[in-house]
Scaffold this active site. Structure first.
Site, PDB file in Angstrom:
ATOM      1  CG  HIS A  21       2.324  -2.411 -15.780  1.00 42.09           C
ATOM      2  ND1 HIS A  21       2.011  -3.639 -15.216  1.00 42.09           N
ATOM      3  CD2 HIS A  21       3.324  -2.648 -16.671  1.00 42.09           C
ATOM      4  CE1 HIS A  21       2.777  -4.566 -15.759  1.00 42.09           C
ATOM      5  NE2 HIS A  21       3.583  -3.997 -16.639  1.00 42.09           N
ATOM      6  CG  MET A  37      -0.951  -8.022  -6.911  1.00 46.12           C
ATOM      7  SD  MET A  37      -0.036  -7.227  -8.262  1.00 46.12           S
ATOM      8  CE  MET A  37       0.708  -8.658  -9.031  1.00 46.12           C
ATOM      9  NE  ARG A  38      -6.949 -11.941  -8.404  1.00 43.98           N
ATOM     10  CZ  ARG A  38      -5.781 -12.516  -8.099  1.00 43.98           C
ATOM     11  NH1 ARG A  38      -5.197 -12.275  -6.953  1.00 43.98           N
ATOM     12  NH2 ARG A  38      -5.194 -13.314  -8.959  1.00 43.98           N
ATOM     13  CG  LEU A  54      -2.233  -8.299 -18.038  1.00 44.02           C
ATOM     14  CD1 LEU A  54      -2.814  -8.001 -16.657  1.00 44.02           C
ATOM     15  CD2 LEU A  54      -1.440  -9.600 -18.030  1.00 44.02           C
ATOM     16  CG  ASP A  55      -0.611  -4.796 -17.220  1.00 48.63           C
ATOM     17  OD1 ASP A  55      -1.316  -4.235 -16.367  1.00 48.63           O
ATOM     18  OD2 ASP A  55       0.151  -5.746 -16.957  1.00 48.63           O
ATOM     19  NE  ARG A 101      -9.684 -13.633 -14.326  1.00 50.41           N
ATOM     20  CZ  ARG A 101      -8.740 -13.957 -15.206  1.00 50.41           C
ATOM     21  NH1 ARG A 101      -8.878 -13.609 -16.474  1.00 50.41           N
ATOM     22  NH2 ARG A 101      -7.670 -14.615 -14.826  1.00 50.41           N
ATOM     23  N   GLY A 114       0.789  -1.226   0.000  1.00 51.17           N
ATOM     24  CA  GLY A 114       0.000   0.000   0.000  1.00 51.17           C
ATOM     25  C   GLY A 114       0.819   1.272   0.000  1.00 51.17           C
ATOM     26  CB  SER A 115       4.323   2.128  -0.849  1.00 50.90           C
ATOM     27  OG  SER A 115       4.448   1.617  -2.159  1.00 50.90           O
ATOM     28  CG  ASN A 116       1.912   3.546  -5.778  1.00 52.65           C
ATOM     29  OD1 ASN A 116       2.588   4.565  -5.872  1.00 52.65           O
ATOM     30  ND2 ASN A 116       2.163   2.463  -6.498  1.00 52.65           N
TER      31      ASN A 116
END
Length: 234
Positions: free
Chosen positions: A109, A90-91, A144-145, A65, A12-14
């Site tokens: 990302h 991370m999902r 994804l991304d 999912r 949780g640093s962000n």
């Protein structure tokens, strides 16, 4: 004021960097809820210690999912959110959450997308002998991304780098980039219309005016979290 949810899975640093910017009047936003996919996420300790509302929605190897996405939607919808902010969540985001928060879900990302989507980005950058690496904030879509890029922070790759050393430098760039981009969104200097990023503002022109947390490494961040919950770092 822009209402956001921050979704986490780990330290949780962000989240803490975003909250720090709000406290210092550098981000016109309110964190309505912090949701974690991991009951043991360190970021939950931080969120609780500073009085943020938290929700845990565990994800396991047997979780469907689509059903998970439905539960996410149902949990987040009552907060009348402007943006959903993925900060180490991370999902993979799928329907129906994507439709419920169309063009208002963003992700950080740890690579210069489109390079290296997925995991192990620092190892990939080093293996490719890249000269630069960094972080990317992008809109989230079904792939994804893959969503449209909003902003990137470039980090030089140094000769003595290993994955851990490079990852830390990228993480420090994220602590600066995420609050700044959110403020530009809050003040309409970055807009999204029909999935297209418009009115991009040069973050480099004003990022130096921000006061960021003085964390030199993740140990400093951990010590901050531990102190905030009344523990020692030993």
């Amino acid at each position: 004021m822009m209402r956001i949810a921050v979704l986490i899975s780990g330290n949780g640093s962000n989240l803490a960097a975003i909250h720090h910017a709000i406290l210092h009047k550098q981000l016109q936003a309110s964190i309505e809820v912090v949701l974690s996919s991991n009951e043991s996420a360190r970021g939950l300790q931080y969120a609780t210690s500073v009085g943020l509302r938290t929700i845990t929605l565990p994800y396991t190897s047997t979780t469907c999912r689509k059903e998970y996405s439905k539960k996410l939607r149902d949990l987040l919808k009552p907060f009348s959110l402007d943006w959903v902010v993925l900060a180490g969540f991370m999902r993979i985001i799928t329907e129906p959450l994507l439709s419920e928060f169309k063009d208002t879900i963003i992700n950080m990302h740890p690579s210069l997308l489109p390079l290296y989507p997925g995991l192990h980005t620092h190892e990939k950058a080093l293996a490719a002998r890249d000269k630069i690496h960094g972080s990317t904030i992008h809109l989230v879509n079904a792939k994804l991304d893959d969503g449209p890029i909003i902003a990137q922070a470039i980090v030089p790759v140094e000769p003595e780098d290993n994955p851990e050393r490079l990852a830390l430098r990228v993480k420090k760039s994220e602590w600066q980039l995420y609050p700044r981009v959110l403020e530009l969104i809050a003040t309409k200097k970055i807009k999204v219309e029909a999935g297209i990023i418009k009115n991009i503002y040069d973050c480099s022109e004003t990022i130096s005016t921000f006061t960021f947390p003085h964390w030199n490494n993740l140990h400093d961040f951990d010590a901050t979290v531990l102190q905030s919950v009344g523990c020692s770092s030993s």
